[in-house]
Each structure stands twice: as structure tokens, then as C-alpha cells.
Design an enzyme around this catalytic site. Structure first.
Site, short mmCIF file in Angstrom:
data_model
loop_
_atom_site.label_atom_id
_atom_site.label_comp_id
_atom_site.label_asym_id
_atom_site.label_seq_id
_atom_site.Cartn_x
_atom_site.Cartn_y
_atom_site.Cartn_z
N ASN A 1 4.93 -35.40 -0.04
CA ASN A 1 5.05 -36.46 -1.03
C ASN A 1 5.22 -37.80 -0.32
O ASN A 1 6.25 -38.05 0.33
CB ASN A 1 6.26 -36.22 -1.93
N GLU A 2 4.20 -38.65 -0.42
CA GLU A 2 4.23 -40.08 -0.06
C GLU A 2 4.36 -40.39 1.42
O GLU A 2 4.50 -41.56 1.80
CB GLU A 2 5.32 -40.82 -0.85
N ASN A 3 4.25 -39.40 2.30
CA ASN A 3 4.45 -39.69 3.72
C ASN A 3 3.23 -40.31 4.37
O ASN A 3 3.36 -41.16 5.27
CB ASN A 3 4.86 -38.41 4.46
N SER B 1 0.26 -36.41 -1.41
CA SER B 1 0.16 -37.14 -2.67
C SER B 1 1.02 -38.39 -2.52
O SER B 1 2.23 -38.29 -2.28
CB SER B 1 0.67 -36.27 -3.82
#
Length: 789
Positions: free
Chosen positions: A407-409, A453
Site C-alpha cells: 500500500n502506497e510504498n 496500490s
């Protein structure tokens, strides 16, 4: 035959001050709470007084009696949180450092005092950071340095309650000759024939013993000999019934059983349920960019999704019944996809079983979120072992349709200043673009994998480019008004949302004795987002006057604005299907009572957003959209049948006068959208006019001016009550009427959310859990927009 004995009783928890009874599965916080040694961390500001718990060492102990009658005895932990030594009578059996894995220790012929000694997660994380160096993250807590549920360390919706304990079941397994170590089921469909390929691995106590496996599914039975410690059994099931997501078909599940035998004597059995379906992810390029569309059994679908966080900050408290209730709420709201977010856990079998039965597609993040993660040892080996175990564990579930790397990395590396700070240090890219896709390809080639994502598919595009792959829309809320959702058409919106406080009864329970106010100490403590209340205020003031000093109005208006914000996004994006192929609301649920983006609050009460979601995610949606050519009606039809009819359009004044009216025919195919231009003479002009469109019981409204400019009349309506029902009859326009049923009784629930009534219209709101209907009480629990002051 293998025998399993749960080890649930007789545990104690030792700590610096002594010992107390322990519940297994459980955690330190829940044991301390049960013993009355700490206050409820969810109430008031108690959370801050319990930071010491995560800094201590803790030991779980119990006696392990001698066992006989089998060649081998294993001690099996399904989950240890997180860094621990396991000892039996002082002898070290092994060390653990991963909450997301199971552990097995050979204790054949052993007995005595079993101890599981937990080191502080902070101490371990800080030691790893000292060895490997600093890595940036969205939060100051050191969650990226160990394999533990990241949100234990707090989030912008969660408390900082760093847990430790035996959080999943523990048991003794006694067996002879051999046992089933792992079964990897590949479930596919080939021209109407269901294929189940079971890759079997066994552990042997006697190397020379000949072994066979027998597998059954759907009335088909196959037997095969094992060569050494592994083998494969393939079963073909003719005329299988396909498993479909909810709204597209049924969810038939087939029992698969595999038995390990020695000379026809059963040694061990593996049982799971599977569903036959195909899943693809269409990421092909087109004139709009590159897509991200789920295709189930050949059917392309717009994913109506929600993000899922752990339903309790203490996951061991989440029961099978609680999973079923929360996921049932999702299904009842029209949701067909649940994304398990990467700052949490791989959920228990109960979660995925419920999704299998309810027809909810599952998007599974690997547990990495909002941080740069070191790729050196000891983390690298833990990551691969954890991924291999959980991919195989979850493979039987037909609901699982996507593996997502993080998530978002990837976005964080590009946009949040990480690249310069890292100066070449590892940060997780090798996991997301190397280790994890390799593990999925080797273990579960039946499902697609995406690196993250948001992710645009490659470094050739910005990771959060709305034209490519998945997109997280957070400029809206953080900086922009929700009208900003209409500025672009992402290919797939994997995160977006708007905050609101929890239900009134939830706040009252969580903040006992506090005089509630938007800025009261407890309310602010239960708001974890950076400048959360400031963003709430600015977001409201773009549309409505801020109710200074009036908590009840503040609470109501924040609920209104949350529902409207989410509606603005989903209506716009659904109207652009198939360019946009899905929305995943942030978020379905909460893990404690808090102001957040959730549709269902921490006490399980539905916010008005939840009821709005039922409208927005229904198979058929009617919406008015502003386009370059003027107002357009979008009739969104995700049902399996065509939709046609006559739209009734009315241009009205806020005083209730019909200024113009016409009927317009429309038609749309199944899984399609029809667009109809609104006749120019029916477009409302100025703040005193609005448009109403009705068809087949659906309604769309369009007000061309912000509410603060609209001269709403003072709402007039009549209220009658009956057991289980409140009926409201409007004498004027009543905008955004809301019955806050929990103000009638904490257990009361209304079956509807925000409603707008035209003069003369009547609505009956169903109410459960209110035993003494009273018209005056009902009227006092009704809220609505008032004229601007």
C-alpha cells in the site's frame, strides 16, 4: 491418524508485577483488561496511559503433560505476536520474529513447563533499525522494521496499542509414519470442466513407508502413490457450476478432501472448500491509457469495493460471527469487492469463508504500508517465508482474486521525498517487483499480481497516474473540495474517502461524562488524522455554514458532507464505465470508536454514508452529471438485464413549484451506461431552482448552487410512529432528512439514511431496537438542512 489437541486452557501471563490468568488465543492487553489491571483503552483518553504495555517483556506459561502413542509430537502455533522465544522446561525450542507466520516445534517425548517469552516489539524494531539504518515512513513509529501488523503502532484512524501474545490458536499434533505438511490447490476451469490439481508435500517419520494419497471432489475420486515426500493429484469434474461474485450469479462451493494413507490406513486428512471460476485482470493499453478491469468467468465488471482494516486493534477478539456480520453489512450495501489493506494482517479463514459464501471478491495486500522497508536480513527471509505460507493457505478460496504487493510504498518513493533520504538504501522495491511476484508465480499462477496500490504498471508512468492502473485520490479531502473528484476519470480508484464522526451513541459510550463538542478533549483524541477537524471544517464551509458551538448540528452536518463527498466521486466514476472500472471506498470499518472515513463505525453502527453506499452501489444508479455540453443524465446499469424506460424530469423551485416538466425515453444494455442530455429549458438556473429526475423508483437531484446560497424554506413536516416505524410527511421541501435512531436508544437502528422529500411526499423509516415508540422523541431525533443563518 493425526490427532490434534488444542492448548487453550491453563495459561498464565507473567509480568514484572506477578502473574494473572491468560486467555489463548489472546494478547497482553486483553488479559490485563480482563484482570482489571488496565482501563478500557477505547474509552476517553486511556490509550495514552497504556503506552508502557508495548515497552515491556511478557511471558505466557502453562504445563505440558507427557503424551504417548504416536511416533512424533509437534507443538504448533498458528500465530505469535511477534518476537518470542519458545522454551520447554528451560530448553529453547526456537525463536520467532513474524506475526504473519505459523511455527512448528518437535516436542516428541518432552513435557514440563512451556514458556513463550515475548520481547517488546519496540525493542526489536529499534535494534533492527540500529543495524540496518533509518528508513522513512508516514508515521514516526518503527513498524517497518519487523513483520507485525503495522497499525498496532497507530494510524490516522487507529490508536497506538502495541500488542504481544499468542494471538492465534496453539495445539499439539501427534502423528505416526507421516503427516500432510502442505497442500497447494490449483483450481481452474477448462471448457466447462473443473480442474483441481493438488500438489502435496508430506513430512515422514519413517522414510521407507510406502504412501498414497486419495482425493475426492464433486463425486470424482483419484488415488496416487507418493514418490518420496511430494506428489500431485489431478481431478477433473465435468459440468461444474461456476462461482460468481454477488450480483452476477450463485456461489456454489465444492468440498475437497485429500487423505494420506499407508497400506490403506489413513494417516492424515486435508479438507477445504473450493469454487470453480476464472479470474483475469485486463491491464491492456487503449486510447485512455492502460486499464485495470477484473474479468470473472469472462464477464467484465465494475468493482464496487471497500477497503478493510482489522476490525479490532486486538485481532484475537474478532470472532467468526463478527466477521460474518461486518461482511454481511458490506454485501447488503451492494459491495462486491473487499480490499484487505496492507497495514493490517492476513485475515483468518473465517473472513475468507464468509467472502466465499457471500460472493465478495477479495483483493489481498501483502502487509506493507506507507513506509520504506529494509530488504536485508533478518527481514528478507521472513518476508519470503511469510508470503509462501499465506499464498498457499489462502489459495483454496474462490473469493480471492488479486495479490497486491503493498500500500502506497511505490508512490511514496516517488513523491514523498524518500528517494533522496534513502541515498541508495533498500526500501522494498525488491519485494514488490521481485520476491512477491516470484512467489505468486511459483505458488499461485491462477491469480493476477500487481506490485502495489497505487501503481501505474511500470516506472514509465507516475505510480499514481490516474490514466494507468490503480489510483489513490487523496488530494480531495486533504487539500481539495469533493468537487475535485470530477476533474479526472481514473482507470480504477483503489482509495478515496471523506471523514465524519461516529454515531452519537458510539461517541457517548466512548467518552463517558464528557460534554461533547467538536473540540472537546475526548472528541479530539478520537480524531487521529493530521488536522482532521480542520479539514472537516474547511470541507463543510465550501457548501454549508459552520455551526459554531452547536455539537448536534456539527455532528449531523459532518455526516451529510461525508455522504455527499463519496456520492460525488462514485456517481462521476460509475458514469464513466468502462473507462473507469472500479471504486474502492476508504473505508468500510473501524477498529475502535473514532472520527474516520468509515461507513460502519467502531461500535458497528452504520453511518449515513453506509445507507448512501447502498444507493451508490446498487445495480442501477441514476445520476445527473455536468459535462461540457451541459447537464447529462447517466443511467448506470450493472444488472444482468437491459434497462429501458421513461425518465420524468422536473425543474422545480425550492418553494415547491414545478417550473417545467417532460418525459424522456432511454435504454441501456446490460452492464452498460446510457447518457441522456437534459433539455436546456429544464436546466435549473440560480440558487432557487433544482432538477428532479425519477424512473423506476430511483431519483437523482441536481442543485446548481452551494447549499449556503440556497434559500431553503423552513422545513415543515408531520411525524407519526408505530412499532418499528417512523413516518414523515413533508409539507415543504425537506432536504437531507436523517433519523438518528441511536439517539432514541443506543440499540436502535434505522433502515434508511439521508432523504430529500418534496412537498406532499411521505416516507416510512423502519426502526429496530426501539421498544417504546413516541412521536415527540422521534421528531427530536430527526435532523435536516435548515435555512442559512
Amino acid at each position: 491418524m493425526l490427532q490434534a489437541t488444542p492448548l487453550t486452557d491453563g495459561w498464565i501471563l507473567r509480568h514484572e508485577g506477578g502473574a494473572l490468568p491468560a486467555v489463548v488465543p489472546g494478547c497482553v492487553h486483553t488479559d490485563l483488561l480482563a484482570a482489571g489491571l488496565i482501563p478500557d483503552p477505547f474509552l476517553g483518553r486511556n490509550e495514552t496511559d497504556l503506552a508502557w504495555v508495548g515497552r515491556r517483556e511478557w511471558t505466557y506459561e502453562r504445563d505440558l503433560a507427557p503424551v504417548n502413542g504416536h511416533e512424533q509430537t509437534d507443538l504448533v502455533f498458528d500465530g505469535l505476536d511477534t518476537v518470542a522465544e519458545v522454551l520447554l522446561d528451560g530448553r529453547l525450542l526456537g525463536r520467532t520474529r513474524n506475526m504473519h507466520r505459523s511455527y512448528r516445534f518437535d516436542v516428541t517425548g518432552m513435557s514440563g513447563r512451556l514458556a513463550v517469552r515475548f520481547v517488546s516489539a519496540y525493542a526489536e524494531a529499534e535494534a533492527v533499525r540500529g543495524k540496518l539504518g533509518e528508513r522513512p515512513a508516514a508515521y514516526a513509529e518503527p513498524y517497518q522494521y519487523l513483520r507485525k501488523m503495522a497499525c498496532s503502532f497507530g494510524w490516522d484512524w487507529g490508536p497506538t496499542l502495541v500488542t504481544a501474545g499468542i494471538w492465534r490458536p496453539v495445539r499439539l499434533e501427534r502423528w505416526s509414519t507421516a503427516r500432510i505438511a502442505r497442500v497447494r490447490p490449483l483450481v481452474t476451469v477448462e471448457q466447462g470442466v473443473g480442474v483441481v490439481e493438488l500438489a502435496v508435500e508430506v513430512e515422514r517419520a519413517r522414510v521407507e513407508a510406502p504412501l498414497t494419497v486419495e482425493a475426492t471432489v464433486g463425486g470424482v475420486r483419484v488415488r496416487a502413490a507418493l514418490d518420496g515426500t511430494s506428489g500431485t493429484v489431478r481431478l477433473r469434474v465435468p459440468d461444474v457450476r461456476l462461482w460468481w461474485p454477488r450480483g452476477y450469479g450463485e456461489q456454489p462451493l465444492y468440498e475437497v478432501e485429500l487423505t494420506l494413507l499407508h497400506e490403506d490406513r489413513p494417516l492424515d486428512v486435508w479438507r477445504r472448500r473450493v469454487g470453480f471460476r476464472t479470474v483475469e485482470l485486463d491491464r491492456s493499453a487503449d486510447e485512455h491509457g492502460s486499464g485495470f478491469t477484473f474479468v470473472l468467468n469472462g464477464e467484465r465488471l465494475f468493482a464496487r469495493g471497500v477497503n478493510w482494516i482489522p476490525d479490532d486493534v486486538f485481532p484475537s477478539r474478532i470472532t467468526r460471527e463478527r466477521y460474518r456480520k461486518r461482511l454481511g453489512q458490506a454485501a447488503d450495501a451492494g459491495v462486491d469487492l473487499v480490499r484487505i489493506w496492507g497495514g493490517g494482517i492476513y485475515e483468518s479463514e473465517d473472513f475468507y469463508d464468509a467472502c466465499d459464501e457471500l460472493g465478495l471478491l477479495v483483493w489481498q495486500d501483502f502487509p506493507f504500508a506507507c513506509a520504506a522497508y529494509p530488504e536485508e536480513q533478518p527481514l528478507r527471509g521472513e518476508v519470503e517465508a511469510e508470503a509462501r505460507e499465506n499464498v498457499v493457505r489462502l489459495m483454496p478460496h474462490p473469493s480471492l482474486v488479486l495479490w497486491n504487493g503493498n500500500n502506497e510504498n511505490l508512490w511514496g518513493f516517488r513523491d514523498w521525498g524518500w528517494e533522496a533520504r534513502l541515498a541508495g538504501d533498500s526500501w522494498g522495491e525488491g519485494y514488490y517487483l521481485g520476491v512477491l511476484p516470484r512467489v505468486v508465480a511459483e505458488s499461485d499462477p491462477t491469480r493476477p499480481y500487481t506490485a502495489g496500490s497505487p501503481w501505474s504498471g511500470s516506472w514509465a508512468h507516475h505510480p499514481n497516474d490516474p490514466a494507468h492502473g490503480t489510483h489513490h485520490s487523496w488530494e480531495v479531502w486533504n487539500r481539495l473540495d469533493y468537487a475535485g473528484y470530477r476533474d479526472d476519470v481514473p482507470r480504477f480508484v483503489a482509495e478515496f474517502g471523506w471523514q465524519a464522526p461516529p454515531a452519537y451513541a458510539t461517541l457517548a459510550r466512548a467518552l463517558p461524562g464528557e460534554e461533547l463538542a467538536a473540540d472537546s478533549p475526548g472528541v479530539l483524541h478520537h480524531q487521529k488524522a493530521d488536522d482532521g477537524n480542520g479539514k472537516l471544517r474547511r470541507g463543510l464551509e465550501r457548501h454549508l455554514a459552520f455551526p459554531e458551538g452547536d455539537f448536534d448540528r456539527w455532528h449531523y452536518l459532518m455526516q451529510v458532507n461525508q455522504a455527499r463527498a463519496v456520492a460525488a466521486g462514485i456517481e462521476h466514476w460509475r458514469s464513466h464505465w468502462p473507462v473507469c472500472a472500479g471504486t474502492v471506498l476508504w473505508q468500510l470499518n473501524d477498529c475502535w470508536p473514532v472520527t474516520s472515513w468509515a461507513a460502519v463505525d467502531g461500535d458497528g453502527r452504520e453511518k449515513p454514508l453506509y445507507h448512501e453506499l447502498r444507493r451508490l452501489y446498487a445495480d442501477r444508479l441514476l445520476t445527473v452529471q455536468e459535462r461540457a455540453q451541459g447537464l447529462v443524465l447517466a443511467a448506470v446499469n450493472q444488472a444482468g438485464d437491459p434497462w429501458a424506460g421513461v425518465l420524468r424530469l422536473r425543474r422545480m423551485s425550492v418553494d415547491g413549484e414545478v417550473l417545467g416538466e417532460t418525459g424522456v425515453g432511454f435504454g441501456t444494455e446490460r452492464r452498460a451506461v446510457a447518457h441522456v442530455d437534459v433539455p436546456r429549458e429544464l436546466e435549473p438556473v440560480g440558487p432557487k431552482e433544482f432538477l428532479v429526475v425519477d424512473v423506476d423508483g430511483l431519483r437523482a437531484l441536481h442543485f446548481p448552487a452551494p447549499d449556503r446560497e440556497i434559500p431553503y424554506p423552513r422545513a415543515e413536516f408531520d411525524v407519526t410512529v408505530a412499532p418499528g416505524a417512523v413516518t414523515v410527511t413533508a409539507r415543504t421541501l425537506v432536504r437531507d432528512l436523517l433519523l438518528q435512531a441511536d439517539r432514541l436508544h443506543p440499540d436502535a437502528r434505522a433502515d434508511r439514511g439521508l432523504l430529500t422529500l418534496l412537498p406532499g411526499e411521505r416516507v416510512t423509516i423502519g426502526v429496530r431496537g426501539w421498544e417504546t415508540p413516541d412521536a415527540d422523541a422521534a421528531r427530536s431525533a430527526l435532523y435536516f438542512l435548515e435555512p442559512s443563518r
